[in-house]
Design a protein around this motif. Structure first.
Motif, PDB file in Angstrom:
ATOM      1  N   PHE A 121       0.840  -1.204   0.000  1.00  0.00           N
ATOM      2  CA  PHE A 121       0.000   0.000   0.000  1.00  0.00           C
ATOM      3  C   PHE A 121       0.873   1.251   0.000  1.00  0.00           C
ATOM      4  O   PHE A 121       0.612   2.204  -0.747  1.00  0.00           O
ATOM      5  CB  PHE A 121      -0.928   0.000   1.217  1.00  0.00           C
ATOM      6  CG  PHE A 121      -1.784   1.237   1.319  1.00  0.00           C
ATOM      7  CD1 PHE A 121      -2.919   1.385   0.549  1.00  0.00           C
ATOM      8  CD2 PHE A 121      -1.440   2.265   2.192  1.00  0.00           C
ATOM      9  CE1 PHE A 121      -3.709   2.524   0.628  1.00  0.00           C
ATOM     10  CE2 PHE A 121      -2.223   3.411   2.284  1.00  0.00           C
ATOM     11  CZ  PHE A 121      -3.360   3.533   1.508  1.00  0.00           C
ATOM     12  N   ASP A 122       1.919   1.255   0.813  1.00  0.00           N
ATOM     13  CA  ASP A 122       2.802   2.423   0.867  1.00  0.00           C
ATOM     14  C   ASP A 122       3.491   2.649  -0.470  1.00  0.00           C
ATOM     15  O   ASP A 122       3.705   3.801  -0.885  1.00  0.00           O
ATOM     16  CB  ASP A 122       3.844   2.238   1.971  1.00  0.00           C
ATOM     17  CG  ASP A 122       3.235   2.286   3.357  1.00  0.00           C
ATOM     18  OD1 ASP A 122       2.151   2.882   3.514  1.00  0.00           O
ATOM     19  OD2 ASP A 122       3.835   1.711   4.292  1.00  0.00           O
ATOM     20  N   ARG A 123       3.842   1.581  -1.165  1.00  0.00           N
ATOM     21  CA  ARG A 123       4.465   1.714  -2.487  1.00  0.00           C
ATOM     22  C   ARG A 123       3.483   2.328  -3.481  1.00  0.00           C
ATOM     23  O   ARG A 123       3.868   3.167  -4.310  1.00  0.00           O
ATOM     24  CB  ARG A 123       4.956   0.355  -2.980  1.00  0.00           C
ATOM     25  CG  ARG A 123       6.131  -0.199  -2.209  1.00  0.00           C
ATOM     26  CD  ARG A 123       6.461  -1.618  -2.674  1.00  0.00           C
ATOM     27  NE  ARG A 123       6.849  -1.653  -4.081  1.00  0.00           N
ATOM     28  CZ  ARG A 123       6.931  -2.776  -4.790  1.00  0.00           C
ATOM     29  NH1 ARG A 123       6.639  -3.944  -4.225  1.00  0.00           N
ATOM     30  NH2 ARG A 123       7.298  -2.733  -6.063  1.00  0.00           N
ATOM     31  N   VAL A 124       2.227   1.902  -3.413  1.00  0.00           N
ATOM     32  CA  VAL A 124       1.203   2.474  -4.286  1.00  0.00           C
ATOM     33  C   VAL A 124       1.052   3.970  -4.023  1.00  0.00           C
ATOM     34  O   VAL A 124       0.990   4.785  -4.951  1.00  0.00           O
ATOM     35  CB  VAL A 124      -0.140   1.748  -4.098  1.00  0.00           C
ATOM     36  CG1 VAL A 124      -1.255   2.465  -4.869  1.00  0.00           C
ATOM     37  CG2 VAL A 124      -0.038   0.292  -4.560  1.00  0.00           C
ATOM     38  N   VAL A 125       1.000   4.325  -2.756  1.00  0.00           N
ATOM     39  CA  VAL A 125       0.870   5.736  -2.382  1.00  0.00           C
ATOM     40  C   VAL A 125       2.057   6.538  -2.913  1.00  0.00           C
ATOM     41  O   VAL A 125       1.900   7.651  -3.440  1.00  0.00           O
ATOM     42  CB  VAL A 125       0.752   5.880  -0.852  1.00  0.00           C
ATOM     43  CG1 VAL A 125       0.850   7.349  -0.427  1.00  0.00           C
ATOM     44  CG2 VAL A 125      -0.552   5.273  -0.361  1.00  0.00           C
ATOM     45  N   ASP A 126       3.251   5.981  -2.801  1.00  0.00           N
ATOM     46  CA  ASP A 126       4.449   6.685  -3.274  1.00  0.00           C
ATOM     47  C   ASP A 126       4.415   6.885  -4.795  1.00  0.00           C
ATOM     48  O   ASP A 126       4.772   7.959  -5.298  1.00  0.00           O
ATOM     49  CB  ASP A 126       5.704   5.905  -2.889  1.00  0.00           C
ATOM     50  CG  ASP A 126       5.995   5.956  -1.394  1.00  0.00           C
ATOM     51  OD1 ASP A 126       5.425   6.828  -0.710  1.00  0.00           O
ATOM     52  OD2 ASP A 126       6.785   5.113  -0.918  1.00  0.00           O
ATOM     53  N   ILE A 127       3.988   5.853  -5.528  1.00  0.00           N
ATOM     54  CA  ILE A 127       3.922   5.954  -6.990  1.00  0.00           C
ATOM     55  C   ILE A 127       2.923   7.033  -7.406  1.00  0.00           C
ATOM     56  O   ILE A 127       3.217   7.885  -8.253  1.00  0.00           O
ATOM     57  CB  ILE A 127       3.536   4.595  -7.602  1.00  0.00           C
ATOM     58  CG1 ILE A 127       4.711   3.625  -7.500  1.00  0.00           C
ATOM     59  CG2 ILE A 127       3.092   4.747  -9.058  1.00  0.00           C
ATOM     60  CD1 ILE A 127       4.349   2.186  -7.827  1.00  0.00           C
ATOM     61  N   LEU A 128       1.731   6.995  -6.812  1.00  0.00           N
ATOM     62  CA  LEU A 128       0.707   7.976  -7.169  1.00  0.00           C
ATOM     63  C   LEU A 128       1.105   9.377  -6.724  1.00  0.00           C
ATOM     64  O   LEU A 128       0.926  10.356  -7.468  1.00  0.00           O
ATOM     65  CB  LEU A 128      -0.635   7.578  -6.555  1.00  0.00           C
ATOM     66  CG  LEU A 128      -1.265   6.302  -7.117  1.00  0.00           C
ATOM     67  CD1 LEU A 128      -2.539   5.957  -6.359  1.00  0.00           C
ATOM     68  CD2 LEU A 128      -1.562   6.438  -8.606  1.00  0.00           C
ATOM     69  N   GLY A 129       1.649   9.487  -5.525  1.00  0.00           N
ATOM     70  CA  GLY A 129       2.062  10.801  -5.033  1.00  0.00           C
ATOM     71  C   GLY A 129       3.133  11.428  -5.903  1.00  0.00           C
ATOM     72  O   GLY A 129       3.082  12.632  -6.216  1.00  0.00           O
ATOM     73  N   ALA A 130       4.117  10.626  -6.316  1.00  0.00           N
ATOM     74  CA  ALA A 130       5.182  11.140  -7.174  1.00  0.00           C
ATOM     75  C   ALA A 130       4.626  11.579  -8.527  1.00  0.00           C
ATOM     76  O   ALA A 130       5.034  12.614  -9.077  1.00  0.00           O
ATOM     77  CB  ALA A 130       6.258  10.068  -7.362  1.00  0.00           C
TER      78      ALA A 130
END
Length: 267
Positions: A122-131
């Motif tokens: 989930f944190d990786r998904v958030v990082d991808i979308l946030g970036a």
């Protein structure tokens, strides 16, 4: 509300002669706003040079406003080669080419869920979308998350979790109740109030699950309650886009005008 069409949903033709038919049919229905997706069988932004020229010149001829582009960004597994391709190449190319037709809104999806969930995904998904949002926002774009079954943004609660976690002013939500129904098989009211603050775009899609498969139908013939969706948006003063996804499968020539006429009675 701004009634908007999708380039590949108006007319069942993907040939080089399709755009004049698509734009004329939409104009005849009083629609001059379009969301860019498939054009002449290719998905944005991978149109050939001639398609781009037709898109630009015919857009001017018919007074078209392109409201958003949907390149299918992040429709891939977290560890797939496609995710690297989308992040490093498809995103910047999409932003650059969207600017050439006056688009400043990019639609993205959440990555596909793994068959077996791993810690930290989930944190990786958030990082991808946030970036991605940060990169787009630097160029003056807003980004909209579209829900899709099988992705990390499949149900209403999972969409809300991502929207809250990414937490960017330039990050909003495409409310697609057809896709939500396919994922959670619940009436749109179950998630509408919690998602309402984030809704920037609305996809209107009707359908029903038959023999375990979501079958898309003309407006009013399915169970996703497009009429109730429109009424709820009207009651809450929504002024954004209403994007018609009216094509059935197989795509019939009368799908678009039939659903447009039905929508007009609700508006």
């Amino acid at each position: 509300m701004i009634v908007t069409a999708v380039t590949n949903e108006v007319f069942p033709d993907a040939s080089a002669d399709s755009l004049p038919k698509i734009f004329k049919r939409a104009a005849d229905a009083g629609i001059n706003h379009f969301e860019l997706r498939l054009v002449e069988s290719r998905r944005f932004p991978a149109y050939d040079a001639e398609s781009w020229e037709r898109l630009k010149s015919l857009g001017k001829d018919y007074g078209i406003t392109y409201t958003a582009a949907s390149p299918g960004l992040f429709k891939a597994g977290l560890d797939s080669d496609l995710m690297v391709l989308h992040t490093k190449y498809l995103l910047p190319m999409s932003l650059e080419l969207a600017e050439t037709v006056g688009v400043n809104t990019m639609i993205v999806f959440a990555p596909t869920r793994s068959a077996v969930a791993q810690d930290g995904e989930f944190d990786r998904v958030v990082d991808i979308l946030g970036a991605a949002v940060d990169i787009a926002a630097e160029r003056g774009f807003t980004v909209q998350l579209e829900n899709l079954p099988g992705s990390w943004a499949d149900t209403s609660d999972d969409c809300l979790n991502l929207l809250e976690a990414v937490n960017r002013e330039a990050f909003g939500y495409v409310w697609d109740t057809g896709n939500l129904y396919e994922a959670e098989q619940a009436h749109f009211r179950a998630g509408y109030d919690k998602l309402k603050p984030y809704i920037r775009n609305v996809h209107l899609k009707d359908g029903a699950i038959e023999n375990g498969e979501m079958i898309w139908k003309r407006y009013g013939e399915g169970v996703t309650d497009v009429k109730g969706q429109v009424e709820a948006l009207k009651a809450d003063g929504y002024t954004g886009t209403l994007v018609l996804e009216a094509a059935t499968k197989p795509h019939h020539i009368d799908d678009f005008p039939t659903s447009v006429n039905q929508l007009k009675t609700w508006l």
